[in-house]
Design an enzyme around this catalytic site. Structure first.
Site, PDB file in Angstrom:
ATOM      1  N   THR A  39      -4.579   6.075   1.744  1.00 44.10           N
ATOM      2  CA  THR A  39      -4.982   7.460   2.001  1.00 44.10           C
ATOM      3  C   THR A  39      -5.791   8.012   0.834  1.00 44.10           C
ATOM      4  O   THR A  39      -5.656   9.171   0.435  1.00 44.10           O
ATOM      5  CB  THR A  39      -3.777   8.371   2.317  1.00 44.10           C
TER       6      THR A  39
ATOM      7  N   GLU B 159       0.846  -1.192   0.000  1.00 43.94           N
ATOM      8  CA  GLU B 159       0.000   0.000   0.000  1.00 43.94           C
ATOM      9  C   GLU B 159       0.883   1.244   0.000  1.00 43.94           C
ATOM     10  O   GLU B 159       1.563   1.532   0.981  1.00 43.94           O
ATOM     11  CB  GLU B 159      -0.906   0.002   1.229  1.00 43.94           C
TER      12      GLU B 159
ATOM     13  N   LYS C 107     -11.140  -1.453   6.303  1.00 45.22           N
ATOM     14  CA  LYS C 107      -9.957  -1.118   7.076  1.00 45.22           C
ATOM     15  C   LYS C 107     -10.422  -0.607   8.431  1.00 45.22           C
ATOM     16  O   LYS C 107     -11.328   0.233   8.506  1.00 45.22           O
ATOM     17  CB  LYS C 107      -9.157  -0.033   6.347  1.00 45.22           C
TER      18      LYS C 107
ATOM     19  N   ARG D 161       0.451  10.388   0.606  1.00 49.05           N
ATOM     20  CA  ARG D 161       0.835  11.431   1.564  1.00 49.05           C
ATOM     21  C   ARG D 161       1.972  12.302   1.050  1.00 49.05           C
ATOM     22  O   ARG D 161       2.348  13.268   1.714  1.00 49.05           O
ATOM     23  CB  ARG D 161       1.250  10.798   2.892  1.00 49.05           C
TER      24      ARG D 161
END
Length: 216
Positions: free
Chosen positions: A77, A49, A137, A53
């Site tokens: 994200t 993953e 998640k 960011r």
């Protein structure tokens, strides 16, 4: 060590079943993406993953997708429909969000790749189940109640399965993986910042192998 063949990840595949641990990677330099991914795959962690960011994230996803055939690269994200579009275009094969809205959920559903919307409360879990989503998640895992919280959810909501992420370590991961409603965990302990800065890919591969062994 693992084979270089990439695990299957068709649109109906479960992200939760690719590996016991999904490395959560923050890349500041896209030049590190390919050697880092190769080290993780060599250690037995094919699902990677890459979080959105940093400005290098999309280029990193694109490079891993093109140059590391043993990897199943995903985007983390993901917080907007634009993120969904851009990351799938770059080659992301799964999507992970820290939370969700109806607009984001619809975009992820329409993307054609597996996805894990983020939850931290029972109401959010029930709302996703109502919308036909059973894999999620759990974030931020430790801050939101950890294994005790997930264990409490398993009786009334056994149909929900989770990838807990947030504050999980090599020491605490086994207690999560032992829960019936946990398919895998997300973590960053196998990609420490000092190892990435030093380009110590051998260390990353060794830490990845330790993490992969949790699934034995």
């Amino acid at each position: 060590m693992t084979s270089s063949a990439a695990p299957a990840a068709p649109s109906d595949a479960s992200v939760l079943d690719l590996a016991p641990v999904v490395p959560v990677v923050v890349l500041h330099d896209a030049a590190d993406a390919v050697p880092l991914a190769r080290a993780l795959v060599a250690g037995g962690l094919p699902a990677i993953e890459v979080t959105l960011r940093t400005p290098a994230a999309l280029e990193s996803i694109r490079a891993i997708a093109a140059e590391v055939p043993g990897a199943v690269v995903g985007a983390g994200t993901v917080i907007s429909p634009e993120h969904v579009r851009d990351t799938v275009d770059a080659g992301a094969r799964f999507l992970v969000s820290p939370g969700w809205t109806d607009a984001l959920l619809e975009a992820m559903k329409a993307s054609g790749v597996p996805f894990l919307p983020g939850v931290s409360t029972t109401s959010e879990v029930v709302a996703l189940l109502e919308r036909g989503v059973r894999e999620m998640k759990f974030f931020p895992a430790e801050a939101a109640g950890g294994t005790a919280y997930l264990k409490a959810l398993s009786a009334p909501l056994p149909q929900a399965r989770f990838c807990p992420t947030g504050g999980i370590s090599l020491a605490s991961a086994p207690s999560y993986l032992a829960l019936p409603n946990v398919g895998c965990v997300g973590g960053s302990w196998m990609v420490p910042g000092d190892a990435v800065a030093a380009k110590d890919w051998g260390r990353v591969a060794r830490l990845a192998a330790e993490a992969a062994a949790l699934g034995a």
